[in-house]
Design an enzyme around this catalytic site. Sequence first.
Site, PDB file in Angstrom:
ATOM      1  N   HIS A   1      13.771 -75.722  21.649  1.00  0.00           N
ATOM      2  CA  HIS A   1      13.058 -75.128  22.780  1.00  0.00           C
ATOM      3  C   HIS A   1      12.961 -76.118  23.933  1.00  0.00           C
ATOM      4  CE1 HIS A   1      11.408 -71.486  20.695  1.00  0.00           C
ATOM      5  NE2 HIS A   1      11.650 -72.245  19.629  1.00  0.00           N
TER       6      HIS A   1
ATOM      7  N   GLU B   1       8.890 -67.504   9.155  1.00  0.00           N
ATOM      8  CA  GLU B   1       8.221 -68.791   9.320  1.00  0.00           C
ATOM      9  C   GLU B   1       6.739 -68.626   8.996  1.00  0.00           C
ATOM     10  OE1 GLU B   1       7.600 -72.259  12.729  1.00  0.00           O
ATOM     11  OE2 GLU B   1       8.104 -70.222  13.336  1.00  0.00           O
TER      12      GLU B   1
ATOM     13  N   HIS C   1      18.696 -74.390  17.327  1.00  0.00           N
ATOM     14  CA  HIS C   1      17.305 -73.957  17.504  1.00  0.00           C
ATOM     15  C   HIS C   1      16.508 -75.105  18.121  1.00  0.00           C
ATOM     16  CE1 HIS C   1      14.023 -71.104  16.026  1.00  0.00           C
ATOM     17  NE2 HIS C   1      13.367 -72.103  16.624  1.00  0.00           N
TER      18      HIS C   1
ATOM     19  N   ASP D   1      13.868 -77.902  16.683  1.00  0.00           N
ATOM     20  CA  ASP D   1      12.842 -76.962  17.141  1.00  0.00           C
ATOM     21  C   ASP D   1      12.195 -77.432  18.437  1.00  0.00           C
ATOM     22  OD1 ASP D   1      11.373 -74.633  17.178  1.00  0.00           O
ATOM     23  OD2 ASP D   1      10.028 -75.196  15.555  1.00  0.00           O
TER      24      ASP D   1
ATOM     25  N   GLY E   1       7.141 -66.729  19.844  1.00  0.00           N
ATOM     26  CA  GLY E   1       5.696 -66.530  19.875  1.00  0.00           C
ATOM     27  C   GLY E   1       5.152 -66.310  18.482  1.00  0.00           C
TER      28      GLY E   1
ATOM     29  N   ASP F   1      10.927 -76.070  26.493  1.00  0.00           N
ATOM     30  CA  ASP F   1       9.546 -76.402  26.843  1.00  0.00           C
ATOM     31  C   ASP F   1       8.864 -77.234  25.766  1.00  0.00           C
ATOM     32  OD1 ASP F   1       9.967 -73.999  25.461  1.00  0.00           O
ATOM     33  OD2 ASP F   1       7.988 -73.228  25.936  1.00  0.00           O
TER      34      ASP F   1
ATOM     35  N   HIS G   1      13.216 -65.239  15.599  1.00  0.00           N
ATOM     36  CA  HIS G   1      12.284 -66.027  14.790  1.00  0.00           C
ATOM     37  C   HIS G   1      11.727 -65.128  13.676  1.00  0.00           C
ATOM     38  CE1 HIS G   1      12.171 -68.908  18.143  1.00  0.00           C
ATOM     39  NE2 HIS G   1      11.432 -69.720  17.393  1.00  0.00           N
TER      40      HIS G   1
END
Length: 369
Positions: free
Chosen positions: A35, A224, A33, A308, A194, A37, A221
Amino acid sequence: MTTLTDTPTTRVPAPAPALDTETLRRLPKAVLHDHLDGALRPSTLLELAGAVGHRLPAGDPAALADWFRAAAGSGDLVRYIATFEHTLAVLQTREGLLRAAEEYVLDLAADGVVHAEVRYAPELMVKGGLGLAEVVETVQEGLAAGAAKAAAGGTPVRVGTLLCGMRMFDRCREVAELAVAYRDAGVVGFDIAGAEDGFPPADHLDAFAYLRRENMPFTIHAGEAHGLPSIHQALQVCGAQRIGHGVRIMDDIVDGRPGRLAAWIRDRRVALEMCPTSNLQTGAAGSIAGHPITALRDLGFRVTLNTDNRLVSGTTMTREMELLVREADWTAADLRTVTVNALESAFLPYAERRALIEDVVLPGYAAVL
């Protein structure tokens, strides 16, 4: 007469080596996991932002890194996500995507990572005129360049890609089809990302049904910023094979006894992609010592350890391990367990998973420890 050889001796086991930062860095790691970006180097972000005329909140790498950590640490997932306006601003061109992807792999190699699954949302990277397919092809080109350099440097990294659909928009089916189209070109799975609260995974059933028909794995996701209903939908309605974060599964555990949903997750070995530092920033957990990853590990859940967002959370896999060792009393055996857990649930063919575990991870731990 008693000789030295007659004297009874007690064998004292050698003390376990100290798990200092360098020892932890050398341990083989797997991350599921992460990202793209959220993983840019601060110096690269500054250079790319200058090239496209995007104004950043700080003007030097150290100050920029500090800004991201502080801005993301509000305790609110929506505000955490808002920091990505700056990273996404520089990922709208071929040049930006190539550089970010290549450096991402090199940073993994320096961190001791041997397998990674990196995710991003192509639909957020088309403002500069690239099409969705162009974004995917460019990222794959950058990842391949990074992997080649890492291998040449003696630190090979296996990297697969997850394409994300944004749960608050309406392109999830389109991105799911894109993932299937590029499944033989490095894309290994799908995710939705998102703001979680208010945007349930079941809103995108069409995309998940399509992926199941095409035998394409996906994670979601869930758990959370929203609780058990989100996790239940992700698994039982949508059919996810893994859960991103999943910290709220603790709501279904009372006095150490899992409820029906938690027991189902544990018994069927559903991997939980847990991200301790990120969870502290978004308010999903209160401390490293009290993070659910430790309690869930002790209860036999298949927990995995993840970063993350390396830039936004100011972290690495080495740092995540170090925090758990220092603040939650984790041992080398615990770290090996979560690494094996990650590879057991990686979106890789079985033979490749077993080879990474048996030929890389277990010998790597034995060599260091």
